[in-house]
Write an enzyme that holds these catalytic residues in place. Structure first.
Site, PDB file in Angstrom:
ATOM      1  N   HIS A 112      11.438  10.620  21.947  1.00 24.10           N
ATOM      2  CA  HIS A 112      10.367  10.706  22.949  1.00 24.10           C
ATOM      3  C   HIS A 112      10.206   9.387  23.697  1.00 24.10           C
ATOM      4  O   HIS A 112       9.577   9.352  24.759  1.00 24.10           O
ATOM      5  CB  HIS A 112       9.055  11.070  22.242  1.00 24.10           C
TER       6      HIS A 112
ATOM      7  N   SER B 208       5.854  13.735  29.012  1.00 23.09           N
ATOM      8  CA  SER B 208       4.985  14.140  27.910  1.00 23.09           C
ATOM      9  C   SER B 208       3.832  14.981  28.472  1.00 23.09           C
ATOM     10  O   SER B 208       4.072  16.013  29.076  1.00 23.09           O
ATOM     11  CB  SER B 208       4.499  12.909  27.145  1.00 23.09           C
TER      12      SER B 208
END
Length: 667
Positions: A641, A528
């Site tokens: 994610h 991320s």
């Protein structure tokens, strides 16, 4: 390493039990909790356990294969336990007698029922459910497997019509017309009452002691689609009238009534530093309507900001009222650790428990005046402890056989002074079978967020790299939580600036002070924001010989329009939106510096990542491949994610194999 112990493996993910959500029984002599593990079919399974505080071991309560049982909540008289379970196919509510016997299904809602809570008199259960606009709560029927299959097939053939800015969310996909509503179930009449009805998502917070008020949070702004506020509201159960408790300028949550019902406590903030704003502890007086901040004396984020890769399931972080209503308990995040704190109503703050570890949840009982704490350490995934009169006593011995079998590395804390005086905290993991006379390859791990925190918790990936023979460095550069408001906001508008310098100075410190690190075999990885920073690093230095970028950001120009948060995140974090200053966003983009990349780079990305969509990885791969660079792209089908934390078990293991393979090849 002891001859009796072996190195950790990627497959050891399947051996770890993860505890969460401790809940005291009302009389204070027992508690329930959730244990999540990976079963023989490589599926997640969550079971409920109970334990008397005088017993040495907990007792398993549920035994459903492939089911997720969670959110156990005792009735006020302690005779029943309501919980959420997927045993029928989707999450529904079930009720069991604490003396034993089969659980009874309470709900058959088409889209499931979640997050049960009791009224104070024990006559009602309040919960949440996703409903269509015209759904009748009395006629809800759970679909059969065949009906679900047909509905999914039919939906796959239909176009998706989008007319909302907030039309998708990582982990749940494209949003539909369903909204989260608050439902009340009467145990005597077995009737459901829908308490909220509007075109909004209503999150239940609490019910007043006399049952006259429902406390909920929601964004009821006229322009809700463009607003990020989350206000607190009171719903009068008799008239169904609503009143707004907060001012429409911030985000509030974790709210609860005081024991007398005259006050409300919550966490909240008014976005003073956008997404980097630390929450404060507020108390609202329902008589005077005054709002008081109780956390002004501490510069610390409230709640649990720790990052790990084995923490599953929710847990209470506060604020929780004392039995007398004159104090509040909560978890706070500070310098790589979390602890249990107490605030009095005059704003005095006291530490009830804090050590070099991770308090991930707690339960308080006013009758025994004691706590059950969930604690993780770098060498122990989880256990529960009783905290009473300042003394800590272990209740469980989770993962005992596993921990006796594998060798784990104890982190060494370091502190690095940044160029402008900030102190950067970090940790060094020595390789398993460490020999100070040998030279070892080195890997820098960078966390996501960036407003989060590495620290004193169990981290499987870090321990795996140490087991593979690497020195592992992980730090909290500026932008991380746990070091005060000035520190956490210091990276905004400066991505790739002093945060990059913080990381490089930490690497320099490690090379200077640990001569067993081979400076010619340095690796870097992160996910991320940590993936963004990995991309940035390889475009600005060639000191690393291998890099793995995970669920990363490479191009802020496209991120603005494809991420589920891009339309506000770029302005919050970088200071600009796409049309205001596209050049600035391009200057912040690692893709701009692709020609300078000489470090072999592995790109790891989930196909269903809506936070940092896979096109971010695609752009970087195509550009580097076109430039004839050493690059490889690994795509994980169906992964969001959350791949590294809660993705499909086999995918998580395969991801770790690819990371280790890349570093083994180039380091």
């Amino acid at each position: 390493m002891s001859d009796a112990k072996r190195p950790l493996t990627a497959e050891d993910l399947t051996q770890i039990e993860v505890y969460s959500d401790p809940q005291h029984a009302p009389n204070g002599d027992a508690y329930a909790f959730v244990s999540t593990s990976i079963n023989k079919d490589n599926k997640y399974e969550s079971q409920l356990y109970t334990q008397k505080l005088t017993d040495s071991e907990p007792r398993q309560w549920t035994f459903d294969e492939d089911a997720k049982n969670c959110n156990p909540r005792f009735s006020p008289d302690g005779q029943h336990l309501v919980f959420q379970s997927t045993r029928s196919g989707v999450p529904q509510l079930w009720l069991a007698h604490t003396d034993g016997g089969e659980a009874r299904q309470l709900t058959t809602f088409k889209n499931g029922a979640v997050n049960p809570s009791w009224s104070k008199d024990g006559n009602q259960i309040i919960f949440s459910a996703r409903l269509e606009k015209d759904d009748n709560v009395q006629e809800q029927k759970e679909h059969t497997k065949d009906e679900k299959k047909k509905e999914a097939e039919d939906k796959a053939k239909e176009p998706i019509v989008i007319n909302r800015l907030k039309h998708k969310a990582n982990g749940s996909g494209f949003r539909d017309e369903k909204r989260t509503q608050i439902i009340q179930y009467n145990l005597a009449s077995e009737q459901f009452i829908q308490l909220t009805h509007g075109d909004a998502d209503y999150d239940y917070e609490d019910i007043s002691p006399d049952g006259s008020l429902i406390l909920f949070s929601a964004n009821l702004d006229a322009d809700e689609d463009s607003s990020l506020t989350n206000d607190l509201f009171l719903l009068h159960t008799d008239t169904k009238g609503m009143e707004k408790l907060t001012n429409g300028k911030g985000s509030y949550s974790n709210a609860s009534f005081s024991p007398k019902g005259d006050k409300i406590a919550c966490f909240g903030n008014e976005f003073a530093y956008a997404g980097a704003t630390q929450d404060e502890l507020f108390v609202f007086d329902l008589t005077t309507k005054a709002r008081t901040c109780l956390s002004e004396s501490i510069d610390m984020p409230l709640g649990d900001m720790m990052i790990g890769d084995t923490r599953m399931g929710q847990s209470t972080t506060g604020p929780v009222w004392s039995g007398s209503g004159d104090a509040l308990f909560f978890i706070g995040t500070d310098h790589g650790a979390t602890g249990l704190y107490q605030a009095d109503l005059q704003g005095g703050i006291a530490v009830l428990y804090k050590d070099n570890n991770h308090v991930f949840g707690f339960s308080y009982n006013d009758k025994s005046e004691s706590f059950v704490l969930g604690i993780s350490t770098p060498t122990n995934p989880c256990n529960f402890y009783q905290l009473k009169d300042g003394k800590l006593a272990r209740l469980t011995n989770a993962n005992a056989e596993f921990l006796q079998e594998v060798a784990l590395s104890e982190p060494e804390t370091i502190t690095v002074e940044a160029e402008d005086g900030f102190e950067i905290q970090g940790w060094i993991l020595h390789p398993i079978d460490f020999n100070e006379n040998e030279k070892y390859p080195f890997i820098l791990e960078i966390h996501g967020g960036p407003h989060a925190m590495y620290g004193q918790t169990f981290f499987h990936e870090m321990q795996l790299l140490a087991a593979k023979g690497y020195v592992v460095l992980y730090t909290n550069p500026r932008g991380s939580h746990g070091y005060g408001q000035e520190f956490v906001t210091a990276c905004r508008g400066d991505y790739g600036g002093k945060d990059y310098s913080d990381l490089m100075q930490a690497v320099d410190y490690a090379l200077k002070n640990y001569d067993f690190i081979d400076q010619d075999r340095l690796g870097v990885t992160g996910g991320s924001y940590g993936g963004f920073m990995t991309n940035w690093i390889v475009g600005h230095t060639n000191r690393f010989k291998a890099a793995v970028t995970q669920r990363s950001i490479s191009n802020w120009l496209s991120f603005y329009g494809v991420s589920d948060i891009g339309y506000f995140f770029t302005e919050w974090e970088l200071g600009e939106n796409l049309l205001d200053d596209p050049k600035k966003l391009w200057d912040f983009s690692p893709l701009k510096y692709a020609k300078a990349v000489d470090t072999p780079l592995l790109i790891v990305h989930g196909e269903e990542d809506l936070r940092c969509p896979i096109e971010q990885g695609e752009q970087l791969f195509i550009t580097l491949k076109h430039l004839k660079k050493q690059v490889e792209f690994v795509r994980f089908p169906g992964a969001s994610h959350e791949l590294s934390r809660s993705g499909e078990p086999l995918m998580r293991i395969e991801r770790l194999h690819h990371i280790c393979r890349w570093f083994e090849k180039y380091l």
